[in-house]
Design a protein around this motif. Structure first.
Motif, PDB file in Angstrom:
ATOM      1  N   ASP A   8       2.660   9.822   4.800  1.00 31.29           N
ATOM      2  CA  ASP A   8       2.083  10.982   5.473  1.00 31.29           C
ATOM      3  C   ASP A   8       1.135  11.724   4.535  1.00 31.29           C
ATOM      4  O   ASP A   8       0.061  12.159   4.944  1.00 31.29           O
ATOM      5  N   LEU A   9       1.511  11.841   3.281  1.00 30.56           N
ATOM      6  CA  LEU A   9       0.638  12.468   2.281  1.00 30.56           C
ATOM      7  C   LEU A   9      -0.643  11.653   2.095  1.00 30.56           C
ATOM      8  O   LEU A   9      -1.748  12.201   2.115  1.00 30.56           O
ATOM      9  N   LEU A  10      -0.497  10.329   1.940  1.00 34.05           N
ATOM     10  CA  LEU A  10      -1.678   9.478   1.773  1.00 34.05           C
ATOM     11  C   LEU A  10      -2.577   9.507   3.009  1.00 34.05           C
ATOM     12  O   LEU A  10      -3.810   9.503   2.883  1.00 34.05           O
ATOM     13  N   ALA A  59     -10.232   4.520  -2.612  1.00 32.79           N
ATOM     14  CA  ALA A  59      -9.104   3.583  -2.598  1.00 32.79           C
ATOM     15  C   ALA A  59      -8.022   4.053  -1.625  1.00 32.79           C
ATOM     16  O   ALA A  59      -7.426   3.235  -0.915  1.00 32.79           O
ATOM     17  N   THR A  60      -7.777   5.345  -1.569  1.00 33.23           N
ATOM     18  CA  THR A  60      -6.781   5.859  -0.636  1.00 33.23           C
ATOM     19  C   THR A  60      -7.222   5.614   0.799  1.00 33.23           C
ATOM     20  O   THR A  60      -6.415   5.231   1.652  1.00 33.23           O
ATOM     21  N   MET A  61      -8.495   5.791   1.076  1.00 34.43           N
ATOM     22  CA  MET A  61      -9.021   5.605   2.423  1.00 34.43           C
ATOM     23  C   MET A  61      -8.977   4.146   2.870  1.00 34.43           C
ATOM     24  O   MET A  61      -8.679   3.859   4.025  1.00 34.43           O
ATOM     25  N   PHE A  62      -9.319   3.235   1.959  1.00 32.05           N
ATOM     26  CA  PHE A  62      -9.543   1.853   2.359  1.00 32.05           C
ATOM     27  C   PHE A  62      -8.586   0.825   1.763  1.00 32.05           C
ATOM     28  O   PHE A  62      -8.542  -0.301   2.237  1.00 32.05           O
ATOM     29  N   GLU A  63      -7.855   1.181   0.717  1.00 34.11           N
ATOM     30  CA  GLU A  63      -7.068   0.172   0.023  1.00 34.11           C
ATOM     31  C   GLU A  63      -5.601   0.541  -0.163  1.00 34.11           C
ATOM     32  O   GLU A  63      -4.871  -0.179  -0.824  1.00 34.11           O
ATOM     33  N   SER A  64      -5.161   1.646   0.413  1.00 36.78           N
ATOM     34  CA  SER A  64      -3.782   2.103   0.183  1.00 36.78           C
ATOM     35  C   SER A  64      -2.784   1.491   1.159  1.00 36.78           C
ATOM     36  O   SER A  64      -1.582   1.664   0.995  1.00 36.78           O
ATOM     37  N   GLY A  65      -3.288   0.803   2.163  1.00 42.07           N
ATOM     38  CA  GLY A  65      -2.397   0.221   3.155  1.00 42.07           C
ATOM     39  C   GLY A  65      -2.018   1.174   4.275  1.00 42.07           C
ATOM     40  O   GLY A  65      -1.224   0.828   5.141  1.00 42.07           O
ATOM     41  N   ILE A  66      -2.601   2.365   4.265  1.00 44.26           N
ATOM     42  CA  ILE A  66      -2.336   3.334   5.327  1.00 44.26           C
ATOM     43  C   ILE A  66      -3.128   2.916   6.563  1.00 44.26           C
ATOM     44  O   ILE A  66      -4.353   2.776   6.506  1.00 44.26           O
TER      45      ILE A  66
END
Length: 155
Positions: A8-10, A59-66
């Protein structure tokens, strides 16, 4: 205490990233002036600039798995940033001869994938990244121009 868990944070960070990213792309688009092709190149440069200047956010937008669909506000922000590229592509495609206009969504996905690939492989300061003798901006611009020329988009 403000988020139910790590994902949820990510997701919130990714949403904010897409909002900032979308604003940068919109500024670069500048209503397609002086012509859609030049404006599209600026949008591509803004894509790479964002990835280079905000590597953790990117990376958070595209590579974090979210998953973009994990929260509706994230989906809205991500769709809005993609829609700016889509608007740029639609303007370029509209300039093609009738009967030779590919679907704008297909072209937008191709250009988005190309920009993302260049940003991920060459446009950030990742350790162990491949060094190439061409600047990422020049590589993306050449790829977009070759793609558009292949479609017959001449300005």
């Amino acid at each position: 205490r403000h988020f139910k868990d790590r994902d949820d944070l990510l997701a919130d960070i990714a949403k904010r990233g897409h909002e900032i990213f979308g604003a940068a792309l919109l500024t670069a688009w500048d209503k397609g002036l002086p012509d859609p092709r030049a404006a599209l190149i600026r949008v591509g440069h803004a894509f790479l600039d964002f990835a280079r200047d905000n590597p953790a956010l990117y990376a958070t937008m595209f590579e974090s798995g979210i998953a973009i669909g994990s929260r509706s506000d994230l989906r809205v922000a991500a769709d809005a940033s993609f829609d700016i590229l889509r608007r740029a592509i639609d303007a370029v495609v509209a300039g093609l001869p009738p009967g030779h206009r590919p679907p704008g969504l297909m072209v937008a996905l191709h250009i988005w994938a190309q920009a993302h690939g260049i940003a991920s492989l060459f446009g950030t300061e990742k350790k162990g990244g491949r060094l190439v003798p061409i600047a990422p901006h020049d590589l993306l611009e050449a790829g977009i121009l070759v793609y558009l020329d292949g479609l017959g988009a001449r300005y």
